[in-house]
Write a protein that holds these residues in place. Structure first.
Motif, PDB file in Angstrom:
ATOM      1  N   PHE A  37       0.811  -1.220   0.000  1.00 12.32           N
ATOM      2  CA  PHE A  37       0.000   0.000   0.000  1.00 12.32           C
ATOM      3  C   PHE A  37       0.844   1.269   0.000  1.00 12.32           C
ATOM      4  O   PHE A  37       0.537   2.211  -0.716  1.00 12.32           O
ATOM      5  N   ASN A  38       1.873   1.352   0.827  1.00 15.20           N
ATOM      6  CA  ASN A  38       2.746   2.520   0.901  1.00 15.20           C
ATOM      7  C   ASN A  38       1.934   3.832   0.950  1.00 15.20           C
ATOM      8  O   ASN A  38       2.193   4.764   0.203  1.00 15.20           O
ATOM      9  N   GLY A  39       0.901   3.859   1.800  1.00 16.46           N
ATOM     10  CA  GLY A  39       0.092   5.052   1.978  1.00 16.46           C
ATOM     11  C   GLY A  39      -1.157   5.132   1.116  1.00 16.46           C
ATOM     12  O   GLY A  39      -1.954   6.051   1.256  1.00 16.46           O
ATOM     13  N   ALA A  40      -1.351   4.200   0.217  1.00 17.64           N
ATOM     14  CA  ALA A  40      -2.496   4.241  -0.693  1.00 17.64           C
ATOM     15  C   ALA A  40      -3.799   3.830  -0.002  1.00 17.64           C
ATOM     16  O   ALA A  40      -3.794   3.117   0.997  1.00 17.64           O
ATOM     17  N   THR A  41      -4.898   4.283  -0.574  1.00 20.50           N
ATOM     18  CA  THR A  41      -6.246   3.876  -0.197  1.00 20.50           C
ATOM     19  C   THR A  41      -6.937   3.376  -1.447  1.00 20.50           C
ATOM     20  O   THR A  41      -6.813   3.983  -2.514  1.00 20.50           O
ATOM     21  N   VAL A  42      -7.663   2.268  -1.320  1.00 20.77           N
ATOM     22  CA  VAL A  42      -8.440   1.742  -2.443  1.00 20.77           C
ATOM     23  C   VAL A  42      -9.870   1.554  -1.965  1.00 20.77           C
ATOM     24  O   VAL A  42     -10.105   1.017  -0.883  1.00 20.77           O
ATOM     25  N   LYS A  43     -10.814   2.019  -2.773  1.00 24.04           N
ATOM     26  CA  LYS A  43     -12.219   1.849  -2.401  1.00 24.04           C
ATOM     27  C   LYS A  43     -13.020   1.355  -3.593  1.00 24.04           C
ATOM     28  O   LYS A  43     -12.672   1.586  -4.744  1.00 24.04           O
ATOM     29  N   LEU A  44     -14.088   0.658  -3.271  1.00 27.91           N
ATOM     30  CA  LEU A  44     -15.008   0.161  -4.286  1.00 27.91           C
ATOM     31  C   LEU A  44     -16.055   1.229  -4.561  1.00 27.91           C
ATOM     32  O   LEU A  44     -16.604   1.831  -3.636  1.00 27.91           O
ATOM     33  N   GLY A  89       2.159   5.766  -2.997  1.00 24.53           N
ATOM     34  CA  GLY A  89       3.545   6.146  -2.774  1.00 24.53           C
ATOM     35  C   GLY A  89       4.448   5.457  -3.784  1.00 24.53           C
ATOM     36  O   GLY A  89       3.987   4.723  -4.661  1.00 24.53           O
ATOM     37  N   GLY A  90       5.737   5.661  -3.649  1.00 26.95           N
ATOM     38  CA  GLY A  90       6.694   5.138  -4.619  1.00 26.95           C
ATOM     39  C   GLY A  90       6.722   3.629  -4.739  1.00 26.95           C
ATOM     40  O   GLY A  90       7.040   3.099  -5.800  1.00 26.95           O
ATOM     41  N   ALA A  91       6.400   2.907  -3.677  1.00 30.05           N
ATOM     42  CA  ALA A  91       6.473   1.444  -3.705  1.00 30.05           C
ATOM     43  C   ALA A  91       5.097   0.783  -3.810  1.00 30.05           C
ATOM     44  O   ALA A  91       4.978  -0.423  -3.673  1.00 30.05           O
ATOM     45  N   THR A  92       4.048   1.567  -4.061  1.00 31.95           N
ATOM     46  CA  THR A  92       2.696   1.006  -4.118  1.00 31.95           C
ATOM     47  C   THR A  92       2.552   0.046  -5.290  1.00 31.95           C
ATOM     48  O   THR A  92       2.996   0.331  -6.394  1.00 31.95           O
ATOM     49  N   SER A  93       1.927  -1.085  -5.035  1.00 31.21           N
ATOM     50  CA  SER A  93       1.592  -2.060  -6.084  1.00 31.21           C
ATOM     51  C   SER A  93       0.416  -2.887  -5.572  1.00 31.21           C
ATOM     52  O   SER A  93       0.581  -3.747  -4.703  1.00 31.21           O
ATOM     53  N   LEU A  94      -0.789  -2.613  -6.100  1.00 32.33           N
ATOM     54  CA  LEU A  94      -2.007  -3.218  -5.558  1.00 32.33           C
ATOM     55  C   LEU A  94      -2.807  -3.963  -6.609  1.00 32.33           C
ATOM     56  O   LEU A  94      -2.874  -3.549  -7.763  1.00 32.33           O
ATOM     57  N   THR A  95      -3.409  -5.044  -6.173  1.00 31.89           N
ATOM     58  CA  THR A  95      -4.300  -5.858  -7.006  1.00 31.89           C
ATOM     59  C   THR A  95      -5.647  -5.942  -6.306  1.00 31.89           C
ATOM     60  O   THR A  95      -5.707  -6.183  -5.097  1.00 31.89           O
ATOM     61  N   THR A  96      -6.729  -5.705  -7.067  1.00 30.72           N
ATOM     62  CA  THR A  96      -8.070  -5.757  -6.496  1.00 30.72           C
ATOM     63  C   THR A  96      -8.944  -6.720  -7.288  1.00 30.72           C
ATOM     64  O   THR A  96      -8.809  -6.850  -8.498  1.00 30.72           O
ATOM     65  N   THR A  97      -9.845  -7.386  -6.586  1.00 26.59           N
ATOM     66  CA  THR A  97     -10.803  -8.271  -7.226  1.00 26.59           C
ATOM     67  C   THR A  97     -12.185  -8.093  -6.591  1.00 26.59           C
ATOM     68  O   THR A  97     -12.295  -7.661  -5.446  1.00 26.59           O
TER      69      THR A  97
END
Length: 103
Positions: A37-44, A89-97
Motif C-alpha cells: 500500500f505505501n500510503g495508498a487507499t483503495v475503495k469500491l 507512494g513510490g512502492a505502491t503495487s495493488l491488485t483488487t478483485t
C-alpha cells in the motif's frame, strides 16, 4: 441473484486512478485488495447510470475502503463497479478483485 465468479479490477497498479468499470450482476459480493500500500487507499465504487460514480461505503463505513490488505462484503443492485486508488507512494503495487457469494 448470486454471482460466483471472481474478476480482477486491476493488477499490480502503482499509480492513483480508477479501474475500468466491470459489470456486476447484482447481489452480495466480496471486494479484496492485496499488495504493497505505501500510503495508498483503495475503495469500491458503483454507478447507477454509467456516468456518476458513488462510493459503496457510506457514513464512515470502511467495509470496502482499504488502507491495508484485506477484504470486505457488499450488496449492490445490477450495475457497474470499479476500484479507485489514491494516495499511492513510490512502492505502491495493488491488485483488487470482486467476487460473488453463493446464496
Amino acid at each position: 441473484m448470486s454471482y460466483s465468479g471472481n474478476q480482477a479490477l486491476f493488477t499490480a497498479r502503482t499509480t492513483d486512478g480508477n479501474s475500468n468499470g466491470a459489470d456486476w450482476p447484482g447481489g452480495r459480493g466480496v471486494f479484496a485488495v492485496v499488495g504493497t500500500f505505501n500510503g495508498a487507499t483503495v475503495k469500491l465504487q458503483w454507478t447507477p447510470d454509467g456516468t456518476n460514480w458513488l462510493d459503496v461505503d457510506q457514513n464512515g463505513d470502511t467495509f470496502v475502503t482499504k488502507t491495508a490488505a484485506g477484504h470486505g462484503g457488499f450488496e449492490l443492485p445490477q450495475c457497474q463497479v470499479r476500484a479507485a486508488q489514491s494516495g499511492s507512494g513510490g512502492a505502491t503495487s495493488l491488485t483488487t478483485t470482486v467476487g460473488g457469494l453463493r446464496v
